[in-house]
Design an enzyme around this catalytic site. Structure first.
Site, mmCIF file in Angstrom:
data_model
loop_
_atom_site.group_PDB
_atom_site.id
_atom_site.type_symbol
_atom_site.label_atom_id
_atom_site.label_comp_id
_atom_site.label_asym_id
_atom_site.label_seq_id
_atom_site.Cartn_x
_atom_site.Cartn_y
_atom_site.Cartn_z
ATOM 1 N N HIS A 35 0.778 -1.159 0.122
ATOM 2 C CA HIS A 35 0.180 -0.131 0.015
ATOM 3 C C HIS A 35 0.829 1.327 -0.016
ATOM 4 O O HIS A 35 0.352 2.248 -0.629
ATOM 5 C CB HIS A 35 -0.832 -0.044 1.248
ATOM 6 C CG HIS A 35 -1.954 -1.011 1.110
ATOM 7 N ND1 HIS A 35 -1.536 -2.424 1.654
ATOM 8 C CD2 HIS A 35 -3.353 -1.223 0.774
ATOM 9 C CE1 HIS A 35 -2.708 -3.030 1.439
ATOM 10 N NE2 HIS A 35 -3.848 -2.164 1.237
ATOM 11 N N ASP A 90 -4.920 -6.104 -7.912
ATOM 12 C CA ASP A 90 -4.923 -5.359 -6.449
ATOM 13 C C ASP A 90 -5.147 -3.924 -6.682
ATOM 14 O O ASP A 90 -4.994 -3.426 -7.909
ATOM 15 C CB ASP A 90 -3.822 -5.598 -5.622
ATOM 16 C CG ASP A 90 -4.042 -5.390 -4.107
ATOM 17 O OD1 ASP A 90 -5.125 -4.979 -3.877
ATOM 18 O OD2 ASP A 90 -3.224 -5.948 -3.242
#
Length: 643
Positions: free
Chosen positions: A304, A377
């Protein structure tokens, strides 16, 4: 309206009708969810019986009808089907003013319904922080309204609505929906079946023993049962894709992003549990998504916020990381999510796996034989944005072999970039249509072309019902792991009404609807006969004297000095017996002084705190086994019980 547009609309409508009719016929013939294997229909509330022959049910898509549908779509509509975006608001048409302003700022429209129409989206992903998930009835109504928006726009193809409902540490939907144990907790229950043993002659118990395959199958069936319940509730709220299960093998205690989201460190055990959950979710009519390919379990960077590098050799990947994904493919998983990690042994280019054709096409498609949907993702994560710009990432993901483009940071830019790549010849129309067809096949397989999918859902009859809540407690009962009990402090005798102090870390609830864990643990201990109180860490040392025990909850204790370590040391200095309760990663005991007893719960949600309280008071015997080793302290499979 021009004759050409009118003719295209008629052709698309006819193709949609043909697809829907094929789905209804398949359902009537017993090939719909539950029909092939005689299991429960999606959302009927019946628990999975764990039969080994239980195959993931679903409709058999009519490929000819779907091809006709694709042929009737414009290029813009086809490209739109590739995107799954966030949208702000609890309502598709009447969001709160702040959410409408956020939609306007990011997408140029005020509502989720307008967003679907403008970009011909293939799906919407729900987030709690986007205010999509207030309560089950609201979620069902949002889903129904979004499907109406999709039906009235462009090609009329239904949306695939999705979320990250892994349970445990990641849950976008909270109470009153059922919250179940997370992956590593289920791995601890599976470890109990695999290693057996319910305690030896000593009061400290024993972690040795063996069991037959039947016990192992029963433990795996509980993972399937959990997924079946979770899937039934998601389907009742209109959500037909869950980004679960996690197929990563967590072999690195320092992994900052996977950890307890993984079933464990044993690739074969993880593979068995992944396959079980695939069957559970899909048996309830919800597309399962195995993630994060080719494996995120041995990284030390969170994708992230950075770009992790996986240092495994090709041989190590085949031994450690590949088995769960192969098991998912063999179980018939609908989708696989790629990881934003660099894996030099599989692709030396330095591209993240999401953008790597050698990984997505060469390994996932060709080596593993996966024919379903490959979803990236989230494309707003730093791991996929460091090497290329936001205009190039979606194009490169498609060139690598991905199908669904999840949550790009700038949807308009991403949509325009894919269109431009087609017009320039970098991506062919055939390549776009290949992915669209896979996506439509998934939607057909999960019944989204049937008229009934637009209903608000039978939430009251299915979501958070007593049978599901009871099942969650039953599953959790076998997950708590007793790591140490050298002075036979546990179990406490509730008949003596012992005074117990509960303190420690209270992390935020994953769903925003549970906890705080110290208060929940104290409440449950009191309900079981103890006189338990919760105290903040600043007051705990002063409050400790006079108690039979102090339970201290720890959460991801780092190496070196830390306030949690200081608290444990000061509590030990009082002379009151200290029970360490590691409420997330089970590695905490290796970073703290030894205590009178040590437990691992793997999750800090209410269901796991209730299970821990039952173990502490002897209401149940601890049977969980470590699904990961704790370096320097406990081996894989370790776990004690009571005499």
């Amino acid at each position: 309206m021009s004759y050409q547009a009118s003719r295209r609309s008629l052709l698309t409508a006819a193709a949609l009708a043909a697809v829907s009719a094929a789905g209804v016929a398949s359902y009537a013939a017993g090939r719909g969810p539950g029909g092939e294997d005689g299991g429960p229909r999606p959302g009927d509330g019946r628990p999975d019986d764990g039969r080994p022959g239980d195959r993931p049910p679903g409709r058999a898509p009519d490929r000819a009808a779907l091809r006709r549908l694709v042929a009737g779509m414009t290029l813009e509509e086809k490209v739109g089907q590739l995107f799954v975006s966030r949208a702000y608001g609890h309502s598709a048409t009447d969001p709160d003013p702040a959410d409408a302003e956020q939609n306007q700022k990011l997408f140029g429209v005020r509502t989720a319904a307008e967003l679907v129409s403008r970009y011909h989206l293939g799906g919407i992903i729900y987030f709690s922080w986007a205010h999509n998930t207030r309560d089950p009835q609201q979620i069902a109504e949002l889903s129904a309204a979004l499907q109406r928006a999709a039906a009235g726009a462009g090609s009329g193809v239904p949306l695939l609505l999705s979320t990250d409902q892994e349970h445990g540490a990641v849950a976008r939907i909270g109470k009153p929906a059922t919250l179940l144990p997370g992956a590593m907790a289920l791995g601890a229950r599976h470890g109990a079946g695999a290693t057996g043993g319910t305690g030896g002659a000593s009061g400290a118990g024993s972690s040795t023993g063996s069991t037959d395959a039947g016990s192992d199958s029963a433990a795996t069936a509980e993972a399937r049962r959990a997924a079946r319940i979770a899937g039934a509730e998601l389907a009742a709220m209109g959500i037909r894709q869950d980004y679960a299960p996690v197929a990563d093998v967590n072999v690195n205690p320092a992994n900052p992003v996977i950890g307890v989201r993984s079933f464990g460190s044993d690739p074969q055990a993880v593979a068995a549990l992944v396959a079980a959950q695939v069957r559970g979710y899909q048996g309830a009519g919800v597309a399962a998504t195995a993630k994060h390919f080719p494996g995120h379990g041995d990284t030390e960077t969170d994708s992230h916020v950075g770009l992790p590098v996986m240092r495994h050799s090709r041989a190590q990947w085949e031994e450690l990381d590949e088995p769960p994904f192969r098991a998912a493919v063999e179980a018939g998983v609908d989708a696989v999510m790629t990881a934003h990690i660099v894996f030099p042994a599989l692709d030396p280019s330095g591209d993240p796996a999401t953008l790597s054709r050698p990984i997505v096409t060469g390994i996932l498609r060709e080596r593993l034989g996966f024919r379903g949907v490959v979803v990236t993702d989230a494309l707003d994560m730093a791991g996929v944005r460091q090497k290329y710009g936001d205009d190039r990432v979606p194009v490169l993901a498609l060139k690598a072999g991905c199908d669904q483009l999840l949550n790009p940071p700038d949807l308009g830019l991403a949509h325009r970039s894919v269109l431009a790549a087609v017009e320039a010849g970098e991506l062919t129309r055939a390549r776009i249509e290949e992915s669209v067809l896979r996506i439509l096949e998934l939607k057909a397989r999960r019944g989204l072309f049937d008229a009934a999918h637009t209903a608000a859902g039978r939430t009251d009859a299915l979501v958070g019902i007593p049978a599901h809540l009871t099942a969650a407690d039953e599953i959790a009962a076998g997950t708590t792991t007793l790591l140490a009990n050298p002075v036979k402090l546990l179990p406490l005798d509730p008949a003596a009404a012992p005074r117990v102090l509960v303190t420690g870390t209270d992390p935020a609830s994953p769903s925003g609807t549970t906890g705080p864990p110290t208060a929940v643990l104290a409440r449950e201990l009191t309900a079981l006969g103890c006189r338990a109180t919760a105290a903040a860490p600043a007051r705990a040392v002063a409050a400790a004297p006079g108690n039979a025990a102090v339970l201290v909850c720890t959460y991801n204790v780092p190496e070196g000095d830390d306030p949690q370590r200081t608290l444990v040391e000061e509590l030990l200095a009082t002379g009151v017996p200290v029970v360490l309760v590691a409420i997330r990663n089970p590695y905490d005991p290796a970073r703290l002084p030894a205590c009178a007893a040590e437990l691992a719960t793997y999750t800090w949600t209410d269901v796991e705190m209730r299970a821990a309280a039952r173990v502490v008071t002897g209401a149940v015997r601890p049977t969980g086994r470590l699904p990961v080793p704790v370096p320097g302290r406990y081996p894989l499979g370790h776990g004690l019980s009571y005499d």
